[in-house]
Motif scaffolding. Structure first.
Motif, short mmCIF file in Angstrom:
data_model
loop_
_atom_site.label_atom_id
_atom_site.label_comp_id
_atom_site.label_asym_id
_atom_site.label_seq_id
_atom_site.Cartn_x
_atom_site.Cartn_y
_atom_site.Cartn_z
N ALA A 162 0.80 -10.02 -1.14
CA ALA A 162 1.49 -10.19 0.13
C ALA A 162 2.29 -8.93 0.48
O ALA A 162 2.27 -8.46 1.63
N TYR A 163 2.97 -8.36 -0.49
CA TYR A 163 3.75 -7.15 -0.27
C TYR A 163 2.85 -5.97 0.11
O TYR A 163 3.14 -5.24 1.07
N LEU A 164 1.76 -5.79 -0.63
CA LEU A 164 0.87 -4.67 -0.35
C LEU A 164 0.17 -4.81 1.00
O LEU A 164 -0.05 -3.82 1.70
N ASN A 165 -0.16 -6.04 1.40
CA ASN A 165 -0.73 -6.25 2.72
C ASN A 165 0.27 -5.86 3.80
O ASN A 165 -0.09 -5.27 4.82
N ASP A 166 1.53 -6.21 3.60
CA ASP A 166 2.58 -5.87 4.55
C ASP A 166 2.76 -4.35 4.63
O ASP A 166 2.82 -3.78 5.73
N VAL A 167 2.82 -3.69 3.50
CA VAL A 167 3.01 -2.24 3.46
C VAL A 167 1.81 -1.54 4.09
O VAL A 167 1.97 -0.60 4.88
N ALA A 168 0.62 -1.99 3.78
CA ALA A 168 -0.59 -1.37 4.34
C ALA A 168 -0.59 -1.51 5.87
O ALA A 168 -0.90 -0.55 6.58
N GLY A 169 -0.22 -2.68 6.36
CA GLY A 169 -0.18 -2.89 7.80
C GLY A 169 0.80 -1.97 8.50
O GLY A 169 0.58 -1.55 9.64
N ARG A 170 1.88 -1.63 7.85
CA ARG A 170 2.90 -0.76 8.44
C ARG A 170 2.52 0.73 8.38
O ARG A 170 3.17 1.56 9.02
N HIS A 171 1.51 1.08 7.60
CA HIS A 171 1.13 2.49 7.44
C HIS A 171 -0.32 2.76 7.85
O HIS A 171 -0.91 3.74 7.41
N MET A 172 -0.90 1.91 8.68
CA MET A 172 -2.30 2.06 9.06
C MET A 172 -2.52 2.94 10.28
O MET A 172 -3.66 3.15 10.69
N GLU A 173 -1.48 3.48 10.86
CA GLU A 173 -1.64 4.33 12.04
C GLU A 173 -2.47 5.56 11.68
O GLU A 173 -2.14 6.32 10.77
N GLY A 174 -3.57 5.73 12.38
CA GLY A 174 -4.47 6.86 12.12
C GLY A 174 -5.45 6.62 11.01
O GLY A 174 -6.25 7.49 10.68
N VAL A 175 -5.41 5.45 10.39
CA VAL A 175 -6.33 5.11 9.30
C VAL A 175 -7.49 4.32 9.89
O VAL A 175 -7.28 3.35 10.61
N ASN A 176 -8.70 4.75 9.58
CA ASN A 176 -9.90 4.15 10.16
C ASN A 176 -10.56 3.10 9.27
O ASN A 176 -11.39 2.33 9.75
N ASN A 177 -10.28 3.08 8.01
CA ASN A 177 -10.96 2.20 7.06
C ASN A 177 -9.98 1.31 6.31
O ASN A 177 -8.78 1.50 6.39
N SER A 178 -10.53 0.39 5.56
CA SER A 178 -9.70 -0.44 4.70
C SER A 178 -9.06 0.45 3.63
O SER A 178 -9.70 1.38 3.12
N PRO A 179 -7.81 0.17 3.28
CA PRO A 179 -7.14 1.04 2.29
C PRO A 179 -7.67 0.81 0.88
O PRO A 179 -8.19 -0.25 0.55
N TYR A 180 -7.56 1.85 0.07
CA TYR A 180 -7.85 1.76 -1.36
C TYR A 180 -6.52 1.37 -2.00
O TYR A 180 -5.54 2.11 -1.91
N VAL A 181 -6.47 0.22 -2.66
CA VAL A 181 -5.22 -0.26 -3.26
C VAL A 181 -5.38 -0.31 -4.77
O VAL A 181 -6.33 -0.91 -5.29
N TYR A 182 -4.46 0.33 -5.46
CA TYR A 182 -4.46 0.36 -6.92
C TYR A 182 -3.17 -0.29 -7.40
O TYR A 182 -2.11 0.33 -7.38
N LEU A 183 -3.25 -1.55 -7.81
CA LEU A 183 -2.10 -2.28 -8.33
C LEU A 183 -2.11 -2.13 -9.85
O LEU A 183 -2.96 -2.70 -10.54
N VAL A 184 -1.19 -1.34 -10.34
CA VAL A 184 -1.15 -1.00 -11.77
C VAL A 184 -0.58 -2.17 -12.56
O VAL A 184 0.53 -2.62 -12.28
N PRO A 185 -1.33 -2.66 -13.56
CA PRO A 185 -0.84 -3.78 -14.35
C PRO A 185 0.30 -3.33 -15.27
O PRO A 185 0.36 -2.16 -15.66
N PRO A 186 1.20 -4.25 -15.60
CA PRO A 186 2.28 -3.88 -16.52
C PRO A 186 1.73 -3.61 -17.92
O PRO A 186 0.63 -4.07 -18.27
N ALA A 187 2.48 -2.88 -18.69
CA ALA A 187 2.06 -2.57 -20.07
C ALA A 187 2.00 -3.85 -20.88
O ALA A 187 2.84 -4.74 -20.73
#
Length: 183
Positions: free
Chosen positions: A47-72
């Motif tokens: 939910a957080y990453l979808n919100d952040v991606a939506g706020r930074h999509m200006e000028g972006v033409n494709n779906s974002p590449y999202v890398y959610l790093v798992p905890p150690a």
């Protein structure tokens, strides 16, 4: 009597058309940003990453590449201490293998090394900022200077790790955006 009925009929037909053609200003509702998750809950992170991606999509033409790093991974309770050696002198493996992180690192390295084209967004995030920064630094280690012009890279982590990530990302020509997860 006929003229009164006709006048009422015309009024009933014309009034809704006049009322509907009245233009109202669209109401702009500002949605509050989703808070940064403080747990490993994958649903909250999505939910957080979808919100952040939506706020930074200006000028972006494709779906974002999202890398959610798992905890150690937590060390196993029955794991030997780090400096333990076996009878034949070989050190034993005291830390668990972190397969999820290694797979994500391999995927990020492949994506970045094969080239990300202009108009794309890369998002790197995770609960552990240092671990996330390590992944970004390792992913961009083999990328040439100026090869990723027009690509936006978002790093969600702590300010202490931001400069290290920025030093690796900016030479590639990417636009670097830092989002502090302490907020």
């Amino acid at each position: 009597m006929k003229s009164i009925t006709r006048a009422l009929l015309i009024a009933c037909l014309v009034l809704p058309v006049i009322a509907c053609s009245k233009e109202e200003a669209p109401q702009q509702v500002e949605v509050a940003p989703v808070a940064v998750p403080t747990t490993e809950d994958k649903t909250a992170w999505n939910a957080y990453l979808n919100d952040v991606a939506g706020r930074h999509m200006e000028g972006v033409n494709n779906s974002p590449y999202v890398y959610l790093v798992p905890p150690a991974p937590a060390p196993a309770a029955d794991a030997p201490p780090a400096d333990t050696t076996t009878a034949d002198g070989d050190p034993t493996m005291s830390t668990p293998v972190d397969g999820a992180y290694e797979r994500l690192l391999e995927k990020a390295e492949q994506d970045v090394s094969r080239g990300i084209t202009r108009g794309n967004l890369l998002i790197f995030a995770g609960l552990d900022s240092t671990r996330t920064a390590d992944l970004v630094v390792a992913s961009f280690a083999k990328v040439g200077t100026g090869t990723m012009n027009g690509v936006r890279v978002l790093f969600i982590g702590s300010a202490a790790d931001s400069e290290r990530v920025k030093a690796v990302v900016e030479p590639t020509g990417s636009e670097y955006v830092f989002i502090d997860n302490a907020a």
